[in-house]
Design an enzyme around this catalytic site. Structure first.
Site: not given
Length: 544
Positions: A265, A483, A513
């Site tokens: 991320s 996602d 995610h």
């Protein structure tokens, strides 16, 4: 509503079978602030021993065009007292909220310049954790550094939690992670107390009146003032560029010629910035759940509104509900909560903002969808307990009313990075478009463009990060079509921005995610082959 990827650059993904507390550890801004380390982080001397020789000091990559990232500002060469320090690895200690991770793990403190423009000045202690390689020493590649996102995620907490899924990687790497500057044990930023934090949860994050709007922006101002008062000079030195320079210092002190890295991320943005600054020392970099580096604050907010709505649509379709109809019903529930919050078993109330947070947290992984179903059903029956418990997990609140500080660090880092300060008028102008993208999440995200860094006490540094690294080794970029927090489109844009022949995209047609460790043997095998054997897949490979 809780901080979003537009605010948060959401952190590591959730896992099947997790508890609510584990969910908090695994998702953006859901990470415990307690650190399993016994290392001091006091500001001051150089620390460590200066006897160990080290590779040369870092050299910066190509300059960026005017008006963007400060990455072109080359620091003075680092002194040997910093680059040659020895890390005093020892048994990790637990905290009041987090137990020690066990004898497999070692912790240490790395001293880094507080200000890289003044490398012989004050230093900051950065908390590190490692588990040494279990394989044949002759096959050892080096250290594999992890960043789990946020920004603000504690790598010292999270690496032991996720270590079982990295067992294969540990055959040839020492697994290493860290708390970035301003995070948890690395002089974590704290901007307000628990009572103030709970009181702020009553602030309407989709204000409908002048009074609510005034309260919303006053709270943002007060938060920034609290950060400035408590963090002091540190508040201007927690940027992504400085974290990337810290990673190169870690590389040198750990004794590696190249940086091998897995970023999740926001960690993908950090990895991209590292590649831009230090293309010559890029080893094997795997970037999973990719932040789009080509857009600014408004673009990130729009991407996330679309991503979370897409995940919600997928959830509704999975349940056999028409996504448009289901979204209208959820939006109507939130509006009712805006007017009249629901009671809960704890005596606290579930308002619109907390309910939205509780919904969002379940969209980070498909395994959490049953929790969303229960929460929505109970809320429709007049009980907000289940959704409030999910929101508390996201907001890092324990059963005693204590809050972690991940969101504090997150805001400090992202607002120092981002010079964009959209006005109130700009946020209002975005409202119709954002509602069209997401009837459930759009309005809050539109307000957030103006509110997150409103009246922030230090100026931002870039419109968007420079990740161009045309001279770097190939970087593996992994995108997940489902996602919610870092929508899939960002992976291709990151690959393109890194440069032709550098960014290599791998796609997973999945939910949640992140992709690695989420149930796809194709993804895991491909990433492992890259990190362990240096095998680069075909750009555009798809795992379904």
């Amino acid at each position: 509503m809780a901080p979003q990827e537009s605010r948060a650059r959401a952190g590591a993904r959730t896992r099947a079978g997790t508890t609510v507390r584990a969910l908090a550890l695994a998702t953006a801004v859901m990470l415990t602030a307690g650190l399993v380390t016994g290392c001091s982080d006091a500001d001051g001397g150089d620390g460590g021993d200066a006897a160990k020789p080290s590779p040369s000091s870092p050299a910066d990559g190509p300059s960026r065009s005017a008006g963007s990232s400060p990455s072109a500002a080359a620091p003075t060469a680092l002194p040997s007292s910093v680059t040659g320090q020895r890390l005093d690895w020892g048994r990790c200690k637990g905290t009041a909220s987090t137990p020690a991770p066990g004898s497999d793990w070692q912790c240490a403190t790395l001293r880094a310049p507080l200000d890289y423009a003044r490398p012989t000045g004050s230093t900051i202690g950065l908390a590190l954790i490692r588990a040494t390689s279990r394989g044949d020493g002759r096959a050892r590649i080096g250290s594999l550094l992890f960043n789990f996102g946020g920004p603000g995620a504690s790598g010292v907490d999270l690496l032991p939690a996720f270590a079982p899924q990295y067992a294969k990687l540990r055959e040839r790497y020492d697994l290493v992670s860290f708390d970035p500057r301003g995070v948890a044990a690395s002089r974590g930023v704290r901007c307000r107390g628990d009572r103030e934090t709970q009181a702020a949860e009553a602030i309407d994050l989709t204000p409908d009146t002048a009074a609510e709007e005034s309260a919303y922006f006053k709270d943002a101002t007060d938060f920034g003032k609290g950060c400035a008062q408590q963090a002091g000079r540190l508040l201007g030195h927690v940027s992504t560029v400085e974290a990337a320079r810290d990673m190169d210092l870690m590389r040198q002190v750990l004794g590696d010629d190249e940086l091998h890295y897995m970023g999740v991320s926001y960690g993908t943005e950090l990895g991209g910035v590292y590649a831009h600054l230090f293309p010559g020392t890029v080893g094997r970099l795997a970037l999973d759940a990719v932040v789009d580096p080509s857009v600014g604050r408004v673009g990130h907010a729009e991407n996330q509104a679309r991503g979370f709505q897409r995940a919600l649509d997928n959830y509704l379709a999975f349940r056999g509900i028409d996504p448009k109809t289901g979204s209208r019903e959820i939006a109507a529930l939130l509006k009712r909560l805006d007017a009249k919050p629901l009671p809960t078993a704890s005596g606290r109330e579930l308002n619109e903002s907390l309910a939205t947070t509780g919904i969002m947290v379940t969209l980070y992984h498909k395994a959490s969808w049953p929790a969303l179903t229960r929460g929505l059903r109970n809320a429709e029956k007049g009980d907000g307990t289940a959704l409030l418990a999910l929101a508390d997990a996201y907001n890092d609140r324990d059963t005693n009313g204590r809050y972690g500080t991940t969101t504090h660090s997150q805001r400090a880092i992202s607002c120092l990075d981002d010079k964009a300060r959209p006005s109130v008028a700009r946020a209002k102008a975005l409202m119709a478009r954002f509602r069209g993208i997401s009837p459930v999440f759009g309005e809050g995200m539109a307000w957030d463009t103006a509110g997150w860094c409103h009246d922030w006490p230090v100026p931002g540094q870039w419109e968007n990060p420079d990740v161009s690294a045309p001279d770097a080794a190939p970087v593996l970029v992994v995108g997940n079509t489902g996602d919610p927090a870092t929508p899939y489109e960002g992976a291709r844009r990151m690959a393109d921005e890194l440069g032709t022949g550098v960014g290599v995209e791998l796609t997973w047609k999945g939910e949640g995610h992140g992709a690695y460790g989420s149930g796809s043997s194709c993804v895991d095998t491909t990433v492992n082959a890259y990190l362990l054997e240096g095998r680069i897949p075909r750009d555009g490979k798809v795992c379904s």
